[in-house]
Design a protein around this motif. Sequence first.
Motif, PDB file in Angstrom:
ATOM      1  N   ALA A 290     -13.641  29.882  -2.224  1.00  0.00           N
ATOM      2  CA  ALA A 290     -13.788  28.546  -1.489  1.00  0.00           C
ATOM      3  C   ALA A 290     -12.115  28.952  -0.649  1.00  0.00           C
ATOM      4  O   ALA A 290     -12.247  27.971   0.624  1.00  0.00           O
ATOM      5  CB  ALA A 290     -12.763  27.128  -2.672  1.00  0.00           C
ATOM      6  N   MET A 291     -11.604  29.575  -0.834  1.00  0.00           N
ATOM      7  CA  MET A 291     -10.170  30.198  -0.606  1.00  0.00           C
ATOM      8  C   MET A 291     -10.213  31.066   1.403  1.00  0.00           C
ATOM      9  O   MET A 291      -9.669  30.409   3.130  1.00  0.00           O
ATOM     10  CB  MET A 291      -9.522  31.527  -0.876  1.00  0.00           C
ATOM     11  CG  MET A 291      -8.721  30.564  -1.973  1.00  0.00           C
ATOM     12  SD  MET A 291      -7.594  31.726  -3.171  1.00  0.00           S
ATOM     13  CE  MET A 291      -6.494  32.675  -2.531  1.00  0.00           C
ATOM     14  N   GLY A 292     -11.308  31.380   1.531  1.00  0.00           N
ATOM     15  CA  GLY A 292     -11.658  31.899   2.444  1.00  0.00           C
ATOM     16  C   GLY A 292     -12.902  30.739   3.483  1.00  0.00           C
ATOM     17  O   GLY A 292     -12.426  30.655   4.227  1.00  0.00           O
ATOM     18  N   TYR A 293     -12.910  29.503   3.065  1.00  0.00           N
ATOM     19  CA  TYR A 293     -13.420  28.634   3.671  1.00  0.00           C
ATOM     20  C   TYR A 293     -11.918  27.859   4.288  1.00  0.00           C
ATOM     21  O   TYR A 293     -12.620  26.445   4.828  1.00  0.00           O
ATOM     22  CB  TYR A 293     -14.446  27.624   3.200  1.00  0.00           C
ATOM     23  CG  TYR A 293     -15.856  29.055   3.021  1.00  0.00           C
ATOM     24  CD1 TYR A 293     -16.399  28.796   4.881  1.00  0.00           C
ATOM     25  CD2 TYR A 293     -16.489  28.830   1.997  1.00  0.00           C
ATOM     26  CE1 TYR A 293     -17.757  29.375   4.251  1.00  0.00           C
ATOM     27  CE2 TYR A 293     -17.103  29.586   1.983  1.00  0.00           C
ATOM     28  CZ  TYR A 293     -17.935  29.948   3.337  1.00  0.00           C
ATOM     29  OH  TYR A 293     -19.760  30.734   3.388  1.00  0.00           O
ATOM     30  N   GLY A 294     -11.049  28.104   3.607  1.00  0.00           N
ATOM     31  CA  GLY A 294      -9.529  27.163   3.864  1.00  0.00           C
ATOM     32  C   GLY A 294      -9.902  26.012   3.649  1.00  0.00           C
ATOM     33  O   GLY A 294      -8.669  25.136   3.413  1.00  0.00           O
ATOM     34  N   THR A 295      -9.903  26.185   1.649  1.00  0.00           N
ATOM     35  CA  THR A 295      -9.701  25.052   0.868  1.00  0.00           C
ATOM     36  C   THR A 295      -8.652  25.249   0.108  1.00  0.00           C
ATOM     37  O   THR A 295      -8.938  26.151  -1.146  1.00  0.00           O
ATOM     38  CB  THR A 295     -11.002  24.601   0.244  1.00  0.00           C
ATOM     39  OG1 THR A 295     -12.146  24.013   1.410  1.00  0.00           O
ATOM     40  CG2 THR A 295     -10.628  23.322  -0.616  1.00  0.00           C
ATOM     41  N   ALA A 296      -7.788  24.736  -0.336  1.00  0.00           N
ATOM     42  CA  ALA A 296      -7.073  24.582  -1.323  1.00  0.00           C
ATOM     43  C   ALA A 296      -7.579  24.560  -2.847  1.00  0.00           C
ATOM     44  O   ALA A 296      -8.214  24.020  -2.760  1.00  0.00           O
ATOM     45  CB  ALA A 296      -5.877  23.410  -1.078  1.00  0.00           C
ATOM     46  N   VAL A 297      -7.497  25.334  -3.534  1.00  0.00           N
ATOM     47  CA  VAL A 297      -7.477  25.890  -5.188  1.00  0.00           C
ATOM     48  C   VAL A 297      -6.433  25.380  -6.102  1.00  0.00           C
ATOM     49  O   VAL A 297      -4.878  25.302  -6.500  1.00  0.00           O
ATOM     50  CB  VAL A 297      -7.520  27.168  -5.066  1.00  0.00           C
ATOM     51  CG1 VAL A 297      -8.873  27.757  -3.931  1.00  0.00           C
ATOM     52  CG2 VAL A 297      -7.200  27.801  -4.576  1.00  0.00           C
ATOM     53  N   LEU A 298      -7.042  24.490  -7.283  1.00  0.00           N
ATOM     54  CA  LEU A 298      -6.340  24.504  -8.202  1.00  0.00           C
ATOM     55  C   LEU A 298      -7.033  24.996  -9.670  1.00  0.00           C
ATOM     56  O   LEU A 298      -8.311  24.915  -9.387  1.00  0.00           O
ATOM     57  CB  LEU A 298      -6.065  23.078  -8.581  1.00  0.00           C
ATOM     58  CG  LEU A 298      -5.801  22.944  -9.600  1.00  0.00           C
ATOM     59  CD1 LEU A 298      -4.326  22.607  -9.993  1.00  0.00           C
ATOM     60  CD2 LEU A 298      -6.386  20.911 -10.088  1.00  0.00           C
ATOM     61  N   VAL A 299      -5.810  25.663 -10.598  1.00  0.00           N
ATOM     62  CA  VAL A 299      -6.561  26.507 -11.573  1.00  0.00           C
ATOM     63  C   VAL A 299      -6.692  26.628 -12.225  1.00  0.00           C
ATOM     64  O   VAL A 299      -4.581  26.833 -12.421  1.00  0.00           O
ATOM     65  CB  VAL A 299      -6.992  28.606 -10.861  1.00  0.00           C
ATOM     66  CG1 VAL A 299      -7.719  28.199  -9.253  1.00  0.00           C
ATOM     67  CG2 VAL A 299      -5.038  29.209 -10.175  1.00  0.00           C
ATOM     68  N   SER A 300      -6.900  26.885 -13.462  1.00  0.00           N
ATOM     69  CA  SER A 300      -6.158  26.945 -15.039  1.00  0.00           C
ATOM     70  C   SER A 300      -5.328  28.422 -14.503  1.00  0.00           C
ATOM     71  O   SER A 300      -5.384  29.534 -13.906  1.00  0.00           O
ATOM     72  CB  SER A 300      -7.340  26.955 -15.534  1.00  0.00           C
ATOM     73  OG  SER A 300      -8.229  28.135 -15.615  1.00  0.00           O
ATOM     74  N   ASP A 301      -4.122  28.439 -15.784  1.00  0.00           N
ATOM     75  CA  ASP A 301      -3.437  29.855 -15.384  1.00  0.00           C
ATOM     76  C   ASP A 301      -3.462  30.751 -16.260  1.00  0.00           C
ATOM     77  O   ASP A 301      -3.307  31.021 -17.061  1.00  0.00           O
ATOM     78  CB  ASP A 301      -1.781  29.148 -15.598  1.00  0.00           C
ATOM     79  CG  ASP A 301      -1.709  28.376 -17.221  1.00  0.00           C
ATOM     80  OD1 ASP A 301      -2.859  28.688 -17.837  1.00  0.00           O
ATOM     81  OD2 ASP A 301      -0.620  28.519 -17.602  1.00  0.00           O
TER      82      ASP A 301
END
Length: 371
Positions: A290-301
């Motif tokens: 997802a990051m490679g396509y330039g999309t911001a990410v929200l993830v569990s810590d």
Amino acid sequence: MNIAFLGQKSFEPRERGGGIETHVHELAPRLVRAGHHVLVYIRPRYQDADVRYKEGVRLRALPTIYTKHLEAIAHVFLSSIDVLFQRVDVVHYHGVGPALLSWIPRVFKRNAIVVVTFHAQDRLHQKWGFVARVILHIGEWAACRIPHMTIAVSHGIQILCRDRYRTEAVFIPNGAEVRTIRTKARILKEGLKPNGYILFVGRILPVKGLHHLIRAFRRVKTDKQLVIIGASAAHEEIYMASLKRDAQGDARIRFLGFRPQEELPEFYAHAYLYCQPSESEGLPLSVIEAMGYGTAVLVSDIPGNLEAIHHAGFTFANRDVEVLAATLQQLEEHPDEVAQAAKEVRTIVRTHFSWDRISEQTVEVYRTARH
């Protein structure tokens, strides 16, 4: 070099495939293009057994017993026996379960190098009972103690190998590529708008934490949709049914099922936000993609997720539905923060997660192990 990969279901990240299949699919052709010969063992249920070569990679289909507890280990056992009679210099196991049988080529094919990639602590997955977790715990020991070399896909796993199993594993992460996708036909066909949905892609397993995401999303005031792409894993249909019950009555939540790998780029590239609510991960490929396509990410810590985003995305407390809901609401109301994170994640992928670099590092492990 002649290299054999064992432990994956197929050469392609298809339905019910996962991170290991994607890893193998990206790595093996690059090794072939670098002048090596690669053999990948596959299971007939997941790929056409009549296809012998793909992208220069030799495929060998062997049977197995398709039950929850025997499918993987039975296939790896047959593969471990078969590889003894193949002309290979490197026998490379993927996963701690398959690593249980890495002793076979270690003992009976002494001229070959045995390598194991430690992808994740599979024993932490809720689908396993007590006995299976004990066996997978032994698999972690085997992954660290039996092969000539162990590869860890995250620094967290590398530290685990060192501190618990007294093994100096080599850190080589999962990877992705920076890509720009402008076409929108597939998402428009699904009734989606660019930047109009939050995305999850992956196998539908309890450990992925989708129940947390759905419950949190229902509390968010937004006209965006939540799009979940992926098939329920074998023996996990009950979990999928529970997720659909959680989502019942909220038309914004969409289950799109399995989508072939070639369709995923559009979904990644045009998402407003990618959310990974997993309770346990090694180094999550879907987040990096997802990051490679330039999309911001929200993830569990959790450690694997934090390592993947390199401070370029957003986090929430693992398993905390209230915090996740508040964070989603915050990001819905501040698109400027999301847009800034979307710019930063591409740099992270380009710097840390190039598949070409990863393939070179893997070959270096093979060469180092021979000395």
